[in-house]
Design a protein around this motif. Structure first.
Motif, mmCIF file in Angstrom:
data_model
loop_
_atom_site.group_PDB
_atom_site.id
_atom_site.type_symbol
_atom_site.label_atom_id
_atom_site.label_comp_id
_atom_site.label_asym_id
_atom_site.label_seq_id
_atom_site.Cartn_x
_atom_site.Cartn_y
_atom_site.Cartn_z
ATOM 1 N N UNK A 155 39.399 24.723 45.851
ATOM 2 C CA UNK A 155 38.929 24.976 44.490
ATOM 3 C C UNK A 155 38.231 26.328 44.375
ATOM 4 N N UNK A 156 37.572 26.761 45.434
ATOM 5 C CA UNK A 156 37.001 28.102 45.405
ATOM 6 C C UNK A 156 38.078 29.166 45.360
ATOM 7 N N UNK A 157 39.137 28.990 46.155
ATOM 8 C CA UNK A 157 40.246 29.940 46.136
ATOM 9 C C UNK A 157 40.945 29.935 44.783
ATOM 10 N N UNK A 158 41.109 28.748 44.206
ATOM 11 C CA UNK A 158 41.740 28.654 42.881
ATOM 12 C C UNK A 158 40.893 29.357 41.828
ATOM 13 N N UNK A 159 39.572 29.219 41.927
ATOM 14 C CA UNK A 159 38.689 29.883 40.969
ATOM 15 C C UNK A 159 38.791 31.400 41.087
ATOM 16 N N UNK A 160 38.903 31.912 42.307
ATOM 17 C CA UNK A 160 39.058 33.356 42.500
ATOM 18 C C UNK A 160 40.343 33.854 41.852
ATOM 19 N N UNK A 161 41.437 33.143 42.083
ATOM 20 C CA UNK A 161 42.715 33.547 41.500
ATOM 21 C C UNK A 161 42.696 33.425 39.979
ATOM 22 N N UNK A 162 42.072 32.355 39.469
ATOM 23 C CA UNK A 162 41.985 32.193 38.018
ATOM 24 C C UNK A 162 41.175 33.323 37.392
ATOM 25 N N UNK A 308 48.568 26.949 43.641
ATOM 26 C CA UNK A 308 48.809 26.624 45.045
ATOM 27 C C UNK A 308 47.550 26.177 45.748
ATOM 28 N N UNK A 309 46.436 26.850 45.473
ATOM 29 C CA UNK A 309 45.168 26.471 46.088
ATOM 30 C C UNK A 309 44.730 25.084 45.638
#
Length: 458
Positions: A155-162, A308-309
């Motif tokens: 979820x941290x990686x997804x937040x960075x990409x978002x 993906x994350x």
């Protein structure tokens, strides 16, 4: 880097700082706030520099200064985070980015713009690891060293990409929207003596967001008390921590595999970043419309990476282990690059659709592999060297990616440059075709239950 060393470094105050769900929410928020300003500045950056009178060669030199600074400081700043603490280093990264975005948004001379990019490179190095290390340290303090990390890391990686996706769209659209207001662009130039242009506004807005980021880091990321850091202690501790991190990569087969995988991912991303703008211009028939298409593709790529994350825990559960999840993610990314290479000489709607699908598949696969890789990495290090290990991983991606970029630039146009990235990812995937030989069960233990992709971010 042993657990005993970690305990002695942290002392008797190693009690849980906050509960796991709160730590996860704060990690997600910090990840989003850090990358949003950089996303805002991404789309208009080259155009802003050329508007300030920089040639393309000068722009390339300015970007090189950023990359060299980030690479040179990657390991020292990781060691610094392990010695003096996560929060201080992460707040320093925000302050450096604040200064960098202000200089980029207001600067008119080449040396000012170069200084801004150097500061941004330093901030990138400072940010490589502290937030994730804080989250892992907090979860371990709460639930022990065997606590499941994949969902939080995903979820941290997804937040960075978002954040990058939102920032890229907003940063690309804002100058255009300001230009639609009669007299606004001319008014900005006149009332600021040419310091502020419509293209400057996204960077300056990013600087404002950085203020909120720094305040949030200082308020929301508590750490166990540490012994007061002295200059002598830092000068002795940072090199020792860096040496420990490098030795870990040399002697641990799983960590070595993770570092090689980071290099493969860096190769794939270098190929995408160098080749996609020209491909977009060819598809649209003009550089200007190609730039618009590339901005849209870049944003879509970040969205795919975020997706993906978010799906990483589910992929690991279906694959049966974190190691197999990395294999699946890298294989998917290699397939995407093969699609891009296979359609490079074709025209028509169907090849274009396949190329766009391949582009998204690369980011989707890398996004799905990353959280499982990092959970495996955190199973091999403790708090005394966690940020350093993440910095070594980041440095591997940057250095191999830079070398791959030079190779891609020398290859003839056509499928071959895309094939280089595909082969690198496929080799990286094959590294995970065997289970960990060290006997550590973490790499192949049953994965945690995956949250539904539609569940709210915590």
């Amino acid at each position: 880097m042993t657990a005993e060393r970690s305990a002695s470094r942290r002392g008797p105050h190693a009690a849980p700082i906050t509960d796991e769900l709160t730590a996860r929410r704060r990690f997600v928020t910090v990840s989003f706030l850090f990358w949003l300003p950089l996303g805002l500045s991404l789309a208009p950056l080259v155009l802003l520099f050329t508007e300030r009178g920089m040639t393309l060669a000068a722009v390339a030199g300015i970007f090189a200064a950023h990359s060299l600074t980030a690479a040179a400081l990657e390991l020292p700043t990781g060691g610094l985070s392990d010695v003096i603490g996560r929060r201080a280093v992460l707040a320093a990264a925000g302050l450096f980015n604040l200064a960098a975005l202000a200089l980029i948004g207001l600067g008119t001379a080449a040396w000012v713009l170069t200084s801004g990019m150097i500061l941004m490179g330093a901030a990138r190095a400072l940010s490589s690891g502290p937030a994730e290390s804080w989250y892992v340290d907090t979860v371990h303090a709460q639930s022990g060293a065997d606590a499941a990390l994949r969902t939080g890391l995903a979820r941290g990686s997804a937040a960075s990409s978002a954040a990058l996706a939102v920032g890229t769209l907003l940063g690309g659209a804002l100058p255009w929207l300001l230009g639609l207001v009669p007299g606004l662009a001319a008014g900005l130039r006149t009332h600021t003596s040419g310091l502020v242009l419509p293209l400057s506004v996204p960077a300056l807005l990013g600087a404002v967001v950085e203020i909120g980021f720094v305040l949030y880091v200082l308020a929301a990321l508590p750490e166990p008390p540490r012994a007061p850091a002295t200059l002598r202690g830092v000068l002795r501790g940072v090199p020792a921590t860096i040496a420990d991190g490098l030795r870990l990569g040399a002697r641990d087969a799983l960590v070595r595999r993770i570092l090689l995988t980071a290099g493969a991912a860096g190769t794939a991303l270098a190929a995408l970043e160098l080749l996609t703008p020209g491909r977009a211009a060819e598809l649209t028939g003009a550089a200007e419309t190609g730039a618009v298409l590339f901005a849209g593709l870049a944003s879509a790529g970040f969205v795919c990476s975020a997706l993906g994350s978010r799906l990483a825990p589910l992929v690991a559960r279906l694959a049966g282990s974190g190691e197999r999840a990395v294999l699946v993610g890298l294989a998917a990314g290699a397939t995407g690059l093969l699609l891009l290479g296979a359609t490079v000489t074709s025209s028509g709607l169907a090849p274009m659709a396949l190329a766009v699908g391949g582009y998204g598949l690369v980011y989707l696969g890398l996004g799905a592999a990353g959280p499982s890789e990092n959970e495996l990495l955190h199973g091999r290090v403790d708090a005394s060297g966690r940020a350093t290990a993440l910095s070594v991983q980041s440095l591997s991606s940057q250095l191999v990616g830079a070398a791959a970029g030079l190779a891609v630039g020398t290859l003839p146009a056509g499928p071959l440059p895309w094939l280089l990235g595909a082969v690198a990812l496929m080799v990286g995937a094959l590294l995970w075709s065997r289970r960990t030989a060290s006997g550590d069960p973490r790499g192949s233990r049953p994965v945690e239950e995956a949250a539904s992709p539609g569940s709210p971010v915590r």
